[in-house]
Structures are given as C-alpha cells and as structure tokens.
Enzyme design. Structure first.
Site, PDB file in Angstrom:
ATOM      1  CB  THR A 187      13.870  63.052 -26.945  1.00  0.00           C
ATOM      2  OG1 THR A 187      14.023  61.642 -26.798  1.00  0.00           O
ATOM      3  CG2 THR A 187      12.587  63.341 -27.665  1.00  0.00           C
ATOM      4  CD  GLU A 331       9.158  64.821 -27.487  1.00  0.00           C
ATOM      5  OE1 GLU A 331       9.713  65.924 -27.283  1.00  0.00           O
ATOM      6  OE2 GLU A 331       9.375  63.818 -26.809  1.00  0.00           O
ATOM      7  CE  LYS A 444       4.278  62.659  -7.997  1.00  0.00           C
ATOM      8  NZ  LYS A 444       5.580  62.361  -8.582  1.00  0.00           N
ATOM      9  CD1 TRP A 449       1.841  66.396  -5.920  1.00  0.00           C
ATOM     10  CD2 TRP A 449       1.427  67.387  -7.888  1.00  0.00           C
ATOM     11  NE1 TRP A 449       1.410  65.430  -6.799  1.00  0.00           N
ATOM     12  CE2 TRP A 449       1.148  65.998  -8.005  1.00  0.00           C
ATOM     13  CE3 TRP A 449       1.243  68.204  -8.997  1.00  0.00           C
ATOM     14  CZ2 TRP A 449       0.698  65.429  -9.183  1.00  0.00           C
ATOM     15  CZ3 TRP A 449       0.798  67.638 -10.184  1.00  0.00           C
ATOM     16  CH2 TRP A 449       0.528  66.258 -10.272  1.00  0.00           C
TER      17      TRP A 449
HETATM   18  P1  AMP Z   1      13.763  69.182 -25.143  1.00  0.00           P
HETATM   19  O1  AMP Z   1      12.943  68.248 -25.937  1.00  0.00           O
HETATM   20  O2  AMP Z   1      15.137  68.672 -24.843  1.00  0.00           O
HETATM   21  O3  AMP Z   1      13.810  70.541 -25.754  1.00  0.00           O
HETATM   22  O4  AMP Z   1      13.056  69.340 -23.718  1.00  0.00           O
HETATM   23  C1  AMP Z   1      11.720  69.771 -23.611  1.00  0.00           C
HETATM   24  C2  AMP Z   1      11.392  70.051 -22.172  1.00  0.00           C
HETATM   25  O5  AMP Z   1      12.126  71.175 -21.700  1.00  0.00           O
HETATM   26  C3  AMP Z   1       9.956  70.422 -21.939  1.00  0.00           C
HETATM   27  O6  AMP Z   1       9.108  69.304 -21.909  1.00  0.00           O
HETATM   28  C4  AMP Z   1      10.039  71.147 -20.608  1.00  0.00           C
HETATM   29  O7  AMP Z   1      10.080  70.240 -19.522  1.00  0.00           O
HETATM   30  C5  AMP Z   1      11.362  71.852 -20.700  1.00  0.00           C
HETATM   31  N1  AMP Z   1      11.140  73.256 -21.074  1.00  0.00           N
HETATM   32  C6  AMP Z   1      11.244  73.814 -22.283  1.00  0.00           C
HETATM   33  N2  AMP Z   1      10.998  75.134 -22.232  1.00  0.00           N
HETATM   34  C7  AMP Z   1      10.695  75.429 -20.953  1.00  0.00           C
HETATM   35  C8  AMP Z   1      10.331  76.621 -20.253  1.00  0.00           C
HETATM   36  N3  AMP Z   1      10.255  77.801 -20.845  1.00  0.00           N
HETATM   37  N4  AMP Z   1      10.071  76.518 -18.931  1.00  0.00           N
HETATM   38  C9  AMP Z   1      10.155  75.336 -18.291  1.00  0.00           C
HETATM   39  N5  AMP Z   1      10.509  74.192 -18.889  1.00  0.00           N
HETATM   40  C10 AMP Z   1      10.778  74.227 -20.207  1.00  0.00           C
END
Ligand code: AMP
Length: 550
Positions: A187, A331, A444, A449
C-alpha cells in the site's frame, strides 16, 4: 454431498496460455517516444514469458515462492514478467517507482526480493539503492538507458534480452495450488509503514473475470485499452490479466505519462478505453483544451483511485469520452464497485447522479457499513459509516514474512475477518456506494461531519479553479474547521469571497462553508497521484501556508 465437477486450479499460467494462443494476434503496443511505437503480439509475449521463466530458473536460480521484483513502467517486458514470474511459482513484486528512496528500500528488504527486473531509464533511481538491498542477488535490465551507474555493484547485472535469447519458447508451467502467492503490492503507506498485500492465483483469476464483465469494463478483442494506471499500482487495476482473457489490445505509455504524449497516443493509436486516476485526466483535459486532438476513438474512460469530480465527468462527456467511475484499493485487487447506472435510470435525469456515485458492488464483493459505535447501518442512502468488505479477491491480512503469521491489525480487519476500508460513505437500497470521505480526512466540526470531498467537488466546478483540496484544521470553538486550498487556472481572478458565495450557490450548507482560504501552486500528490492531504495539514501546522480568514 460433494459435486461431480473437476477441480481445476485457477492459475495465471492458464490466463497466459489462453491469451497467447486463442488471442495470439492481439497486441501490446508500447509507446517509445519515437516515430513508431513498439508492437508485440500476445503470442510473442507467450513465448518470451516462457523464455524468461527458463532464464530465471536456470540462470538465476529462482525457485518457488522467491520474490522477483519489477521496477518498471507499463510496457511489454513488464507484461512478460507479470505472467512468467507467477506462472513458474515465484512471486511478482511490483515496486512503486514514485516512492521516496528509503521507503522503496524498506519495501524491497521487507519482501526480501531476490531479483529486480528494472527498466534502463530507472537505473538512476535503482543504482544508489543497491548497497542497501542485501537480499537482491540479480538485477535484470530492459530497454534503453545508461548502464554505467550499475558498473561494479554487488548484485549481478544482466541484460534482459541476452538472458532470454535462445531459451526454449515453451515452459512446462507447474500445476500450483491456486491459493498460493502470485503477486504482491505494498500500500502507498500514507500512515505508518507500507503494508504488503499478497494476491493469490485464484484471487487474480476471479478478479480478472470480474473486470471483464459487462457491468465492469466489459471489453472485447475489438478494443484497445490505454493502460495509464501503472502496473505497480494494484496490478494496473487487473487489466494485463483481464485483457489476456479476452484479447483486448493494450496500449502502454511506458514513461510518457505527460498530457501531451498521452493526447498524441490517443490520436495516433485510437484506443477505445483508458484507465487512470483523476489527476491524469485533469492534466489531459487542460492539454486538449489548449491543443485540441482527435480523441473520438475513446468511448470509455475508467476513473478511480480517487473521487471523480463532477466537473471532470461533464467535461469528458462533452468531448465524447464517457467516464465510468469505479472504487477500489490495493487490498481489493482493486475492483470494488463500478458506477454503471441501473436500467431504469438510463436516459433519465437520475442517470448522472448514479454515474457520480462510486458504483455498485458486484456479486463477488459483500459490503456493510459500520457506525462510530460499531453498529451496523442500513443501506438507506443516508446513514454514513465506515465501509467494510469481504470477498474472494479482498485481502484478509498483510504480509509479514514467509514463515511469519500474517498481520491482521484491528483497525484494518474486523474480528470476523472483514476488511475495514477506512472509507466513509452511504449505500443506497439498490447497492450503490457514495463515499463522503476517508475516515481520516472527514472534518469534524461541532459534532457534525463535513465532507471534504463535497467541498472540493463544488470548488472544482468553478470555472476559475484548476484544483482544490480541503483539509481539517484545528479550531478552538468547533474542534475542526475546513481549510480550502485552491489552485487557480492561469490568468484567473476569482477571490475567496466569490468562491465562498459560489459554494453556497452549489448547495453547501452555510455552517459548512470554509472561512480559512489559501492559494497554492499545486495540490501535493502521493506516489500514485492522489491528493496528499497530510502534506497540506503539516504545512498548515508549520505556518507555511498564507491563510486568509473571511
Ligand atoms: P490505493 O490502495 O492506493 O489504491 O488507495 C485506495 C483508496 O483510494 C481507497 O480506500 C479510497 O480512499 C480511494 N479511492 C479509490 N477509488 C476511489 C473513488 N472512486 N472515489 C473516492 N475515493 C477512491
């Protein structure tokens, strides 16, 4: 009673064999920045993957479960590694070339990578790291780039083409247990150490089938997909595997990820589909506005990785490129939801609202919302809670070494094994997810929120605003209040009062309107191109932002 069906393991080697025979004439087209892109058929990828597997086993001594890393752009050789490494029973570890050097070294050491397959253009990044990578025994270099920084380094250095030349063009792929490790991806580590997700053959296979479903990307061998999302970012959203199942051609940008070459490759190679995070598309949009190109081939654009601002979707629609919004994470392999409107909404006023959601869950992803007190929340489109998911391509733990117990931190996995996504949102009765924020980004204020994403989307729909990020900052009276950081378009003149009234006109409640404002040159981005809000919060805390209070 047991079934009477065959128990055939779902393996990546099967995807390779299928793609390189049944779809042997489909192509991986790699942009070179020269007159002609490089073209390689799926059949050639098949034979060269076999050759690579022979070279890794026979010359470099790679055995089952050994980690073979890639430090590479999206290109044909990277696709070969994608198939050869897991198919022979080793584990492909894609390295994020945008990470800071120390984090990259930490990740290679944590995964104990034995081999790194690197693009020549990335040698300046790799060479200084090598003294800090004790487990790496071999470096294999592909493509153009000065090799001299690798002279005299400890790991043995090989040329990819020399290594695979003359090797047999078929490999007797082992019949592995489908639950074994196939690939790993860390990640991006915005908080704490990066965490390794290990995909199995089975999870990759099932995920690829989902990517191919009409309700997801639904591509066929008549399509060409421009794969902008990096192969080091969650397996390029599953596209290399999915395209080998269906014969979709892949157009790979290599290191040419700037808006101008992207616009050129769309005009010249005429892809029908493309996938990338919103920041790439914002850049492309500005380029197309300044220098119009023929992008009419591009019918479908998958946007995910961060919320797609409505203004971006509208602008792309106007250019004939239909945006399909999707949500996922490292994940979740990553496909979690895809925003295809339901039949009853198509052609109605509701359609756009559906497309703006993060999308609908497929069969393979179960979802639930958990409130602040751990209570289950209803799917009523109103109750906002943390999204938790479960399924065959969803991580159940993080990597902690080959012989160690996997990590299951309580803030990431529920007691009954669901993944806690850290994303906050609502789910409608018909299963559409709308994210309102990351749990850590939500503001917050006075016990209520405020969604930073709502404020950003509204701001970015103002014609003078190029980009905007909103973060929570401490406030004596309310606990937290929003700080709006704004990047203005060139020559734009809008002042903060105007922007604030504009937000009110966009339906933002009065108590949610930011009173703290600042102009910045660009929004800081993470290694995978998302807004990096922790940098903004830090800059604010250190007094580095010139904030005006209205
Ligand atoms: P990553 O593991 O780097 O791909 O990051 C995943 C995170 O990206 C998710 O938990 C979200 O917070 C954000 N994310 C992915 N797709 C979207 C989306 N379409 N809209 C908003 N947030 C997103």
């Amino acid at each position: 009673m047991l079934s009477t069906m065959q128990d055939v393991p779902l393996l990546i080697s099967r995807i390779l064999t299928h793609g390189s025979t049944i779809h042997g004439s489909s192509q991986v087209i790699t942009w070179t920045g020269e007159a002609e892109p490089h073209r390689r058929s799926f059949a050639e990828i098949g034979t060269r993957s076999a050759q690579l597997a022979h070279a890794l086993t026979e010359d470099l001594g790679v055995r089952e479960d050994d980690r073979v890393a890639t430090l590479a752009w999206n290109n044909a050789e990277h696709v070969e590694a994608y198939f050869a490494v897991p198919s022979m029973g080793a584990v492909l570890h894609t390295l994020n070339l945008r990470l800071p050097a120390e984090q990259l070294a930490w990740i290679v050491n944590h995964a104990a990578d034995r081999v790194v397959i690197a693009n020549g253009s990335l040698i300046p990044l790799l060479a200084p790291l090598l003294p800090h990578l004790p487990t790496v025994e071999h470096v294999v270099v592909t493509g153009p780039g000065d090799r001299t920084p690798l002279e005299g380094v400890r790991p043995r250095v090989h040329e990819y083409e020399e290594l695979i030349a003359g090797k047999p063009t078929a490999y007797d792929w082992p019949e592995l247990d489908e639950r074994r490790a196939a690939a790993m991806c860390y990640t991006s580590g915005t908080t704490g150490d990066p965490k390794g997700v290990v995909y199995s053959h089975r999870s990759v296979y099932l995920h690829s089938m989902q990517v191919n479903m009409t309700e997801s990307m639904g591509l066929t061998d008549q399509d060409t997909s421009l794969v902008v999302v990096p192969q080091f970012h969650v397996n390029a959203w599953g596209l290399p595997h999915a395209t080998f199942m269906t014969g979709v051609n892949m157009l790979m940008p290599d290191r040419f990820l700037q808006p101008a070459p992207l616009a050129e490759m769309i005009e010249v190679e005429r892809p029908t589909h493309a996938a990338a995070v919103p920041t790439i598309w914002q850049g492309l949009l500005a380029e197309l506005t300044a220098r119009p190109r023929d992008v009419s081939s591009l019918h479908q654009v998958t946007i995910g990785g961060a919320a797609c601002p409505p203004s971006l979707m509208e602008a792309f629609d106007a250019l004939g490129m239909r945006v399909c919004h999707a949500w996922g994470m490292t994940e979740t392999s990553p496909l979690g939801t895809v925003a295809r409107p339901p039949a009853h909404a198509v052609g109605t006023e509701e359609e756009f609202a559906y497309r703006l959601t993060q999308g609908r869950f497929p069969t393979g992803v179960e979802a639930r919302l958990t409130g602040p007190g751990g209570e289950r929340l209803p799917w009523d489109g109103q109750s906002a809670g943390e999204l938790e998911v479960r399924g065959a391509w969803i991580a159940g733990a993080y990597y902690n070494g080959v012989d160690a117990e996997p990590l299951r931190p309580a803030d990431k996995f529920s007691e009954d094994g669901w993944l806690k996504t850290g994303d906050v949102g609502t789910i409608s009765p018909d299963g559409f997810l709308t994210l309102t924020d990351r749990a850590k980004d939500v503001i917050k204020s006075g016990g209520e929120w405020i969604s930073s994403v709502d404020l950003e989307n509204a701001l970015m729909s103002h014609p003078d605003v190029a980009e905007a990020a909103v973060v929570a900052v401490p406030d004596d009276k309310w606990g937290e209040r929003p700080l709006a950081t704004v990047v203005l378009k060139e020559g734009a003149t809008a002042d903060f009062k105007t922007l604030r009234s504009f937000l009110a006109g966009e339906g933002i409640a009065k108590w949610q309107l930011p009173e703290r404002w600042t102009i910045i040159e660009s929004v800081p981005k993470t290694s995978v191109g998302k807004f990096d809000k922790k940098v903004l919060r830090r800059q604010y805390a250190e007094g580095k932002l010139d904030v005006q209070q209205l």
